[in-house]
Design a protein around this motif. Sequence first.
Motif, PDB file in Angstrom:
ATOM      1  N   ASN A   1       0.779  -1.241   0.091  1.00  0.00           N
ATOM      2  CA  ASN A   1      -0.063   0.010  -0.047  1.00  0.00           C
ATOM      3  C   ASN A   1       0.795   1.288  -0.047  1.00  0.00           C
ATOM      4  O   ASN A   1       0.644   2.095   0.736  1.00  0.00           O
ATOM      5  CB  ASN A   1      -1.107   0.070   1.253  1.00  0.00           C
ATOM      6  N   ASN A   2       1.837   1.406  -0.942  1.00  0.00           N
ATOM      7  CA  ASN A   2       2.458   2.426  -1.043  1.00  0.00           C
ATOM      8  C   ASN A   2       2.442   2.753  -2.593  1.00  0.00           C
ATOM      9  O   ASN A   2       1.282   2.629  -3.136  1.00  0.00           O
ATOM     10  CB  ASN A   2       4.062   2.230  -1.022  1.00  0.00           C
ATOM     11  N   GLU A   3       3.282   3.730  -3.035  1.00  0.00           N
ATOM     12  CA  GLU A   3       3.063   4.109  -4.488  1.00  0.00           C
ATOM     13  C   GLU A   3       4.300   3.753  -5.465  1.00  0.00           C
ATOM     14  O   GLU A   3       4.507   4.674  -6.214  1.00  0.00           O
ATOM     15  CB  GLU A   3       2.913   5.526  -4.387  1.00  0.00           C
ATOM     16  N   LEU A   4       4.698   2.628  -5.035  1.00  0.00           N
ATOM     17  CA  LEU A   4       5.970   2.204  -5.846  1.00  0.00           C
ATOM     18  C   LEU A   4       5.666   1.661  -7.076  1.00  0.00           C
ATOM     19  O   LEU A   4       4.683   1.010  -7.487  1.00  0.00           O
ATOM     20  CB  LEU A   4       6.600   0.842  -5.148  1.00  0.00           C
ATOM     21  N   LYS A   5       6.471   2.425  -8.075  1.00  0.00           N
ATOM     22  CA  LYS A   5       6.261   1.867  -9.619  1.00  0.00           C
ATOM     23  C   LYS A   5       7.096   0.927  -9.917  1.00  0.00           C
ATOM     24  O   LYS A   5       7.233   0.285 -11.130  1.00  0.00           O
ATOM     25  CB  LYS A   5       6.514   3.133 -10.554  1.00  0.00           C
ATOM     26  N   SER A   6       8.298   0.735  -9.028  1.00  0.00           N
ATOM     27  CA  SER A   6       9.528  -0.548  -9.526  1.00  0.00           C
ATOM     28  C   SER A   6       9.990  -0.805  -8.062  1.00  0.00           C
ATOM     29  O   SER A   6      10.124  -0.030  -7.328  1.00  0.00           O
ATOM     30  CB  SER A   6      10.223   0.247 -10.620  1.00  0.00           C
ATOM     31  N   ILE A   7      10.560  -1.806  -8.323  1.00  0.00           N
ATOM     32  CA  ILE A   7      11.798  -2.445  -7.330  1.00  0.00           C
ATOM     33  C   ILE A   7      12.973  -2.443  -8.292  1.00  0.00           C
ATOM     34  O   ILE A   7      12.951  -3.043  -9.048  1.00  0.00           O
ATOM     35  CB  ILE A   7      11.055  -3.696  -6.779  1.00  0.00           C
ATOM     36  N   THR A   8      14.013  -2.063  -7.515  1.00  0.00           N
ATOM     37  CA  THR A   8      15.259  -1.931  -8.284  1.00  0.00           C
ATOM     38  C   THR A   8      16.096  -3.397  -7.888  1.00  0.00           C
ATOM     39  O   THR A   8      15.764  -4.004  -7.009  1.00  0.00           O
ATOM     40  CB  THR A   8      16.301  -0.923  -7.461  1.00  0.00           C
ATOM     41  N   SER A   9      16.941  -3.449  -8.703  1.00  0.00           N
ATOM     42  CA  SER A   9      18.010  -4.619  -8.449  1.00  0.00           C
ATOM     43  C   SER A   9      18.737  -4.583  -6.986  1.00  0.00           C
ATOM     44  O   SER A   9      19.107  -5.668  -6.572  1.00  0.00           O
ATOM     45  CB  SER A   9      18.944  -5.015  -9.475  1.00  0.00           C
ATOM     46  N   ARG A  10      19.026  -3.315  -6.791  1.00  0.00           N
ATOM     47  CA  ARG A  10      19.733  -3.254  -5.815  1.00  0.00           C
ATOM     48  C   ARG A  10      19.048  -3.505  -4.223  1.00  0.00           C
ATOM     49  O   ARG A  10      19.489  -4.057  -3.511  1.00  0.00           O
ATOM     50  CB  ARG A  10      20.190  -1.539  -5.396  1.00  0.00           C
ATOM     51  N   PHE A  11      17.630  -3.363  -4.476  1.00  0.00           N
ATOM     52  CA  PHE A  11      16.745  -3.604  -3.259  1.00  0.00           C
ATOM     53  C   PHE A  11      16.962  -5.120  -3.049  1.00  0.00           C
ATOM     54  O   PHE A  11      17.310  -5.777  -2.128  1.00  0.00           O
ATOM     55  CB  PHE A  11      15.439  -3.425  -3.514  1.00  0.00           C
ATOM     56  N   VAL A  12      16.766  -5.936  -4.178  1.00  0.00           N
ATOM     57  CA  VAL A  12      16.797  -7.407  -4.267  1.00  0.00           C
ATOM     58  C   VAL A  12      18.125  -7.927  -3.761  1.00  0.00           C
ATOM     59  O   VAL A  12      18.193  -8.848  -2.815  1.00  0.00           O
ATOM     60  CB  VAL A  12      16.333  -7.748  -5.558  1.00  0.00           C
ATOM     61  N   THR A  13      19.121  -7.383  -4.361  1.00  0.00           N
ATOM     62  CA  THR A  13      20.455  -7.879  -3.927  1.00  0.00           C
ATOM     63  C   THR A  13      21.122  -7.599  -2.349  1.00  0.00           C
ATOM     64  O   THR A  13      21.595  -8.407  -1.941  1.00  0.00           O
ATOM     65  CB  THR A  13      21.582  -7.499  -4.795  1.00  0.00           C
ATOM     66  N   THR A  14      20.380  -6.448  -1.855  1.00  0.00           N
ATOM     67  CA  THR A  14      20.814  -5.945  -0.616  1.00  0.00           C
ATOM     68  C   THR A  14      19.997  -6.753   0.360  1.00  0.00           C
ATOM     69  O   THR A  14      20.557  -7.304   1.341  1.00  0.00           O
ATOM     70  CB  THR A  14      20.277  -4.405  -0.338  1.00  0.00           C
ATOM     71  N   PHE A  15      18.705  -7.270  -0.065  1.00  0.00           N
ATOM     72  CA  PHE A  15      17.861  -7.973   0.921  1.00  0.00           C
ATOM     73  C   PHE A  15      17.904  -9.389   0.273  1.00  0.00           C
ATOM     74  O   PHE A  15      16.772  -9.918   0.205  1.00  0.00           O
ATOM     75  CB  PHE A  15      16.534  -7.351   1.227  1.00  0.00           C
ATOM     76  N   SER A  16      18.953 -10.020   0.337  1.00  0.00           N
ATOM     77  CA  SER A  16      19.100 -11.295  -0.278  1.00  0.00           C
ATOM     78  C   SER A  16      18.500 -12.600   0.419  1.00  0.00           C
ATOM     79  O   SER A  16      18.707 -13.678  -0.194  1.00  0.00           O
ATOM     80  CB  SER A  16      20.494 -11.548  -0.803  1.00  0.00           C
ATOM     81  N   GLN A  17      18.381 -12.255   1.842  1.00  0.00           N
ATOM     82  CA  GLN A  17      17.846 -13.426   2.542  1.00  0.00           C
ATOM     83  C   GLN A  17      16.492 -13.593   2.838  1.00  0.00           C
ATOM     84  O   GLN A  17      15.984 -14.241   3.684  1.00  0.00           O
ATOM     85  CB  GLN A  17      18.522 -13.415   4.176  1.00  0.00           C
ATOM     86  N   LEU A  18      15.623 -12.586   2.227  1.00  0.00           N
ATOM     87  CA  LEU A  18      14.213 -12.348   2.344  1.00  0.00           C
ATOM     88  C   LEU A  18      13.364 -13.877   1.944  1.00  0.00           C
ATOM     89  O   LEU A  18      13.815 -14.897   1.132  1.00  0.00           O
ATOM     90  CB  LEU A  18      13.601 -11.778   1.023  1.00  0.00           C
ATOM     91  N   THR A  19      12.502 -14.204   2.807  1.00  0.00           N
ATOM     92  CA  THR A  19      11.814 -15.351   2.801  1.00  0.00           C
ATOM     93  C   THR A  19      10.307 -14.898   2.458  1.00  0.00           C
ATOM     94  O   THR A  19       9.532 -15.539   1.879  1.00  0.00           O
ATOM     95  CB  THR A  19      11.533 -16.420   4.011  1.00  0.00           C
ATOM     96  N   GLU A  20       9.959 -13.697   2.774  1.00  0.00           N
ATOM     97  CA  GLU A  20       8.565 -12.906   2.515  1.00  0.00           C
ATOM     98  C   GLU A  20       8.615 -11.620   2.210  1.00  0.00           C
ATOM     99  O   GLU A  20       9.326 -10.825   2.672  1.00  0.00           O
ATOM    100  CB  GLU A  20       7.773 -13.007   3.713  1.00  0.00           C
ATOM    101  N   LEU A  21       8.107 -11.319   0.850  1.00  0.00           N
ATOM    102  CA  LEU A  21       7.997 -10.171   0.435  1.00  0.00           C
ATOM    103  C   LEU A  21       6.593  -9.591   0.139  1.00  0.00           C
ATOM    104  O   LEU A  21       5.960 -10.410  -0.745  1.00  0.00           O
ATOM    105  CB  LEU A  21       8.947 -10.025  -0.805  1.00  0.00           C
TER     106      LEU A  21
END
Length: 183
Positions: free
Chosen positions: A59-79
């Motif tokens: 429930n934000n206004e995000l238009k994209s998720i960056t590759s940096r986000f994904v590589t920074t939080f590499s241990q995610l089990t839930e998104l």
Amino acid sequence: MHKRMGEAVARVARKVNDTVENKTDSLDLANCKLMTFPVGIYKAMRSVTEGIHRISLANNELKSITSRFVTTFSQLTELNLAGNYLHRLPEEITSLLHLRDINLSRNRFRRFPEPLATVPTLETIDLEENEIAEVPTDKLASMASLRSLNLRANPIGPEVRLLVRPLVPFDLLLSPEEPIPKA
């Protein structure tokens, strides 16, 4: 308006600080009016990113998720990215080798985000209320861990419904079919 923006920034900062100070495994930035993931969070969370397993940016206004986000939080089990304006995911999402649940409901996907089909640990994909008409059934059928795919409230065609049912070994949630109007 500046006061509201300041309050929103302060709320995000508080939530990030709580996560860092308490070394919790989750970051909840839902309902923060974010248009992008704040770059400053990467630096603020540098010491704890490996311990973050759950992130909600719902429930934000995000238009994209960056590759940096994904590589920074590499241990995610839930998104949880529900309720944004996303229409694609970065290819790097395939590097989330622990991701079990992803919620992409109420976004703007017109196509199934195919990089998800190569995430080996994915158990639940929620794509309810998008604009998806076609589904890569062959790729989905090969996802060994997938248990549930929610495609309710998408314009899935009847031919996809026929193809999918016998092929998939997981729960497929679709909206009821509309009756065909009589001429």
